[in-house]
Design an enzyme around this catalytic site. Structure first.
Site, short mmCIF file in Angstrom:
data_model
loop_
_atom_site.label_atom_id
_atom_site.label_comp_id
_atom_site.label_asym_id
_atom_site.label_seq_id
_atom_site.Cartn_x
_atom_site.Cartn_y
_atom_site.Cartn_z
N SER A 187 42.95 78.92 63.66
CA SER A 187 41.52 78.95 63.73
C SER A 187 41.07 79.20 62.38
CB SER A 187 40.94 80.39 64.53
OG SER A 187 41.60 81.46 63.84
N LYS A 222 36.90 84.16 55.70
CA LYS A 222 36.87 83.83 57.05
C LYS A 222 35.70 84.42 57.61
CE LYS A 222 39.63 82.92 61.04
NZ LYS A 222 40.96 82.95 61.72
N SER A 271 46.98 81.46 63.27
CA SER A 271 45.75 81.18 62.78
C SER A 271 45.58 80.95 61.05
CB SER A 271 44.56 81.88 63.26
OG SER A 271 44.24 81.61 64.55
#
Lengths: 476, 477
Positions: free
Chosen positions: B155, B80, B179
């Site tokens: 996210s 990420k 997330s």
């Protein structure tokens, strides 16, 4: 109207730990800009603070030395504000649970003893420095100082004059130096004070509105800014005006204070508990161990100098005002055994020389041991007191051992009566008028003859013997 | 060999061990697939082709020399883009950090490298991890590989989509309020949010410091446990990381839940829960029951306070954490300034997206003088109550079972203009971060459109093994 001056101080002291408060960078003053930096102290994304345990220890030492209660469960908080010297846009400080609370120190101001209350002592990190770049006209940021550990010592509003404030800061400086937590070099900014000051009509109970003058880094600027602010507020009040709560800046060159921002424009720092750091929990044992390790504090040294070494209070007070000087005194005294003589030299020649040659007491050009030897040379009659001054000057310039200086320069005292008598006879014979003057009751004539002989002997004649021999001739 | 990209990490590792494929071959297969497929999905912000291939060669050499390597050695991974990587951009999907290269590796990245894993690239997300659809990325929207008109969740939408589209066998995400779990649920993969403090946060660009955790995302439960083995552990650079004993989570991959107790909180099955999701969960509960687990419904009355509590705490911390993006030292600086105030105001106005600004303003407000007690302080008190609620529940149950999200993946663009509607998608995931306990999301069926449904399992602090045991049992039966 008569006004009473109310002063409280916030003193920031940089702690002399090896590394910074939240990272492993060295905590050293004076290097090329941005060389003592890492992702943590430059506020890089993702970097996290790790509390340096030494900082807590040093702050607790300071708290104990100033008679504070130590908070068993303390925490750190974020103080949020934007400024280019503050890389994370928040300072990590302590808000409602400082490490130390409720202490005091005793000060002596012009012979009067006073107690100044300490409200709290907390730990926090220092900001970086902004440097104006004359070449580009821009402002540059140096983050070497960002993350240097600080304690903030907040006093009660217990001071009533500039002299009180100066005595209080001198006292704090002494304590911090003695317990070895800060080098307190004001010219390097490692000790600086914010002055909160207000006036109230004599007899009134409520405080007047206060102003805060920030970042004073010398005793002189503390005293002058206070005098200035007292006069300013007095003038405002006497003209029927109102003192506004505001933050002020002191310009030492101009000798004037200026308003920086008023209360209406004050920052809302939005303090909240620092989520990146755990609470600080201190055990009884931890606090007890620090208590035990505290060294002798200046007050106790002073008492000892007076009672055991028979120094006058004034002299003892001067010597303990600097830990380095006091350490020097003790070591030199131990070497030569004549503490009184060392004290006398400190009060006159050493203090003078430190000003003249601009050296600090923790960095004198000679060692305490060498100085002890100098006193020994005098006490053993090897050199006279006046020659000793010459040797001392030479020690400052060369850092050499006094024995070596005496030998190389041929400064050893002449105590041989025969050799001295030869000179005395010659000088007396050349100055017959002196004998007549002396017999006529003019004692000055003796001094003149001694001086002439000393001149002949380049100051090396033993003054007692000289005196004795001249008197023998004069009194014949 | 042509289905390498569809394999799990464990299967790839088997190929290496049997010498049926080399690390460079596998790495190239993924890079080729990314090249082909990502124009459609938009999961990757940065692909590290050169570095990945170089790293693959090196690992292969070690393998050829017969070195004893860990179970994840040579496995490609997507990271990420809010996890700092030295020499590779870390953008947080923000214009603010569009060209930012971190001077250091996050602790978890160091651990990936020490394990000899291959970083394929950095993947998309909601800007600064704020959002639940990855539509808040400043660069592009990532699509759900199961249906290109749907969001992948967020996210960590790029992490989930890269796995679901076979562009990485495994990935790192971060989870502040769901997330990792919510995109795992939307994309039909496995996502674990570990106990707060199990994985170091050093180098994870902070959103909400007291809630953030890095965690593994994978195709299977076993891969997930293996990746958690790599990244878990105390870190002296993060004082909030726990000093707990190192565990081997693969030991927990046991196909048996007989006699174990499941609590089902009724507050997680109320209004707003899609009927198909509810039915899938009921089926899952039946399955556990049939496998010998004891299931009981109970009440977690503090649940209704979780969402407001979360948004107060998370935004408060974010408003402070994001102060450092000021245009002074790194990141975006406005070209339009004549004073210091202008630099701050314009750099931040131009550099941050709408949702990030919304949260900074919210957080600044709740910390302001006069409002602190009413919001932040009260939220902290409620946080304690929520935590206590979970602690009490775990005296009775080994796991708590809930849906991961109220619905399956929604259509791109359908909620982006309505932040409250978007926040409601976090209803079931945020209480877990507030309590700091671990939770895993695993697939438990699909709706009639074929979109995956996620089941969330929650355990007490540092009992990730229990989650893996339940998840593994469900997966195997």
């Amino acid at each position: 109207m008569e006004y009473e001056v109310i002063i409280g101080l916030e003193v920031h002291a940089e702690l002399s730990t090896k590394t910074k408060i939240y990272c492993g960078c060295t905590n050293e003053y004076g290097s090329d800009p941005n060389t003592h930096c890492c992702p943590v102290c430059t506020g890089m994304p993702g970097a996290l603070p790790v509390l340096n345990e030494k900082v807590v220890e040093y702050a607790v030492r300071a708290g104990l030395a100033m008679d504070c209660d130590i908070t068993r469960e303390s925490k750190q908080d974020r103080k949020n504000y934007f400024y280019p010297d503050t890389p994370r846009a928040y300072q990590i400080s302590q808000f409602d649970l400082p490490l130390c609370v409720g202490g005091k120190v005793d000060v002596n101001v012009e012979g009067e003893n006073k107690t100044i209350g300490i409200t709290r002592i907390h730990i926090e990190d220092d900001a970086g420095k902004l440097v104006h770049d004359a070449y580009t006209g821009g402002t540059l940021v140096d983050l070497n100082r960002a993350g240097v550990p600080l304690i903030e010592i907040v006093s009660e509003p217990d001071m009533r004059s500039a002299a009180d404030a100066v005595a209080y800061v001198e006292k704090l400086k002494g304590i911090l130096e003695y317990i070895g937590v800060s080098d307190c070099k004001m010219q390097e900014g490692s000790l600086r004070a914010d002055v909160n000051l207000s006036l109230r009509p004599v007899g009134q109970k409520e405080f007047g509105t206060r102003t805060e003058t920030k970042n004073l880094n010398s005793f002189r600027s503390i005293a002058r800014s206070i005098e200035f602010e007292i006069e300013r507020q007095k003038a405002v009040l006497e003209a029927g005006g109102v003192v506004y709560q505001e933050t002020r800046r002191w310009d030492d060159e101009k000798g004037e204070g200026f308003s920086m921002r008023t209360k209406e424009n004050a920052n809302d720092y939005r303090y909240f508990p620092e989520p990146d750091l755990l609470p600080i929990n201190l055990s009884e044992e931890y606090i007890e161990n620090i208590k035990k390790s505290l060294p002798e504090l200046p007050e106790s040294r002073k008492a000892r100098y007076m009672s055991e070494l028979n120094l006058p209070e004034y002299d003892a007070g001067i010597i303990i005002s600097s830990k380095a000087l006091s350490d020097f005194f003790e070591e030199a005294g131990k070497v030569c055994g004549n503490y009184k003589a060392v004290s006398n030299w400190i009060m006159s020649d050493i203090i003078r020389a430190s000003r003249e040659y601009e050296f600090e007491y923790d960095n004198m050009p000679y060692t305490a041991e060498q100085f002890g030897h100098l006193i020994q040379l005098i006490d053993s009659g090897k050199i006279s007191g006046s020659i000793a001054k010459t040797v001392f000057e030479e020690m400052i310039k060369t850092g050499n051992e006094p024995e070596k200086i005496v030998e190389e320069k041929g400064l050893a005292q002449v105590s041989d009566e025969g050799a001295i008598k030869e000179v005395v006879d010659r000088v007396v014979a050349a100055n017959p008028q002196s004998i007549i003057d002396y017999k006529a009751g003019k004692d000055r004539a003796l001094g003149f003859l001694v001086g002439q002989c000393m001149k002949e002997m380049k100051g090396k004649g033993n003054p007692q013997i000289l005196n004795k021999l001249i008197l023998e001739i004069l009194n014949k | 060999m042509n289905n390498i990209i569809e394999l799990t990490a464990s299967e790839i590792r088997e190929l290496y061990d049997k010498k049926e494929a080399t690390v460079p071959e596998v790495t190239k297969a993924f890079l080729a697939h990314i090249k082909e497929k990502d124009s459609e999905i938009n999961a990757y912000i940065t692909v590290c082709e050169e570095e990945a291939l170089k790293q693959a060669e090196e690992v292969q050499k070690l393998m050829d020399n017969g070195e004893k390597l860990g179970p994840m050695a040579g496995i490609p991974i997507a990271v990420k883009d809010n996890i700092c990587t030295k020499d590779i951009k870390t953008t947080c999907a923000s214009k603010m950090l569009e060209n930012f290269v971190s001077p250091y590796d996050a602790t978890v990245v160091k651990k990936l490298k020490d394990e000899h894993m291959i970083i394929l690239g950095k993947v998309n997300m909601d800007e600064f991890a704020m959002g639940g659809s990855t539509e808040n990325s400043a660069f592009f929207k990532t699509k759900n590989p199961r249906n290109l008109s749907k969001v992948p969740g967020g996210s960590s939408g790029g992490s989930a989509a890269s796995i679901a589209a076979d562009m990485a066998p495994i990935a790192l995400g971060s989870d502040t309020g769901g997330s990792i779990r919510q995109p795992a649920s939307y994309c039909g993969i496995v996502g674990m949010k570990p106990t707060y403090g199990l994985v170091s946060r050093y180098g994870l660009v902070a959103f909400a410091s007291s809630l953030d955790q890095v965690g593994p995302m994978s195709k299977t439960v076993a891969d997930n446990a293996n990746l958690l083995n790599v990244i878990a552990g105390n870190d002296e650079m993060d004082t909030t990381s726990a000093k707990v004993e190192k565990k081997d989570y693969t030991q927990a991959l046991v196909n048996d839940v007989k006699g174990l107790r499941i609590g089902v909180p009724k507050e997680y099955f109320g209004e707003g829960l899609a009927i198909e999701v509810k039915e899938a969960l009921e089926k899952a509960i039946e399955k556990y029951r049939s496998l010998g687990a004891v299931v009981e419904e109970f009440s977690l009355p503090t649940t209704k306070y979780a969402l407001p509590t979360y948004y107060i705490i998370a935004c408060a911390e974010a408003s402070s954490n994001l102060g450092r993006f000021d245009g002074i030292r790194y990141g975006y600086r406005t070209e339009n300034y004549s004073s210091l105030k202008d630099i701050y105001r314009n750099s931040r106005s131009e550099g941050f997206g709408k949702e990030v600004k919304r949260r900074i303003i919210l957080g600044t407000y709740v910390l302001s003088a006069g409002y602190y007690d009413a919001y932040y302080k009260k939220a902290q008190k409620v946080r304690t109550l929520i935590k206590q609620g979970f602690e009490e529940a775990f005296e009775k149950y080994d796991v708590i079972l809930t849906p991961t999200a109220p619905t399956t993946a929604f259509d791109l663009g359908s909620k982006i203009e309505d932040p409250l509607e978007m926040y409601l998608m976090d209803l079931y995931t945020v209480p877990i971060n507030i309590a700091g306990v671990p939770a895993i999301s695993i697939p438990c069926g699909t709706d009639k459109e074929g979109m995956p449904i996620g089941m969330q399992l929650i355990a007490k602090h540092f009992n990730e093994e229990m989650l893996y045991r339940f998840a593994y049992t469900f997966e195997q039966n």
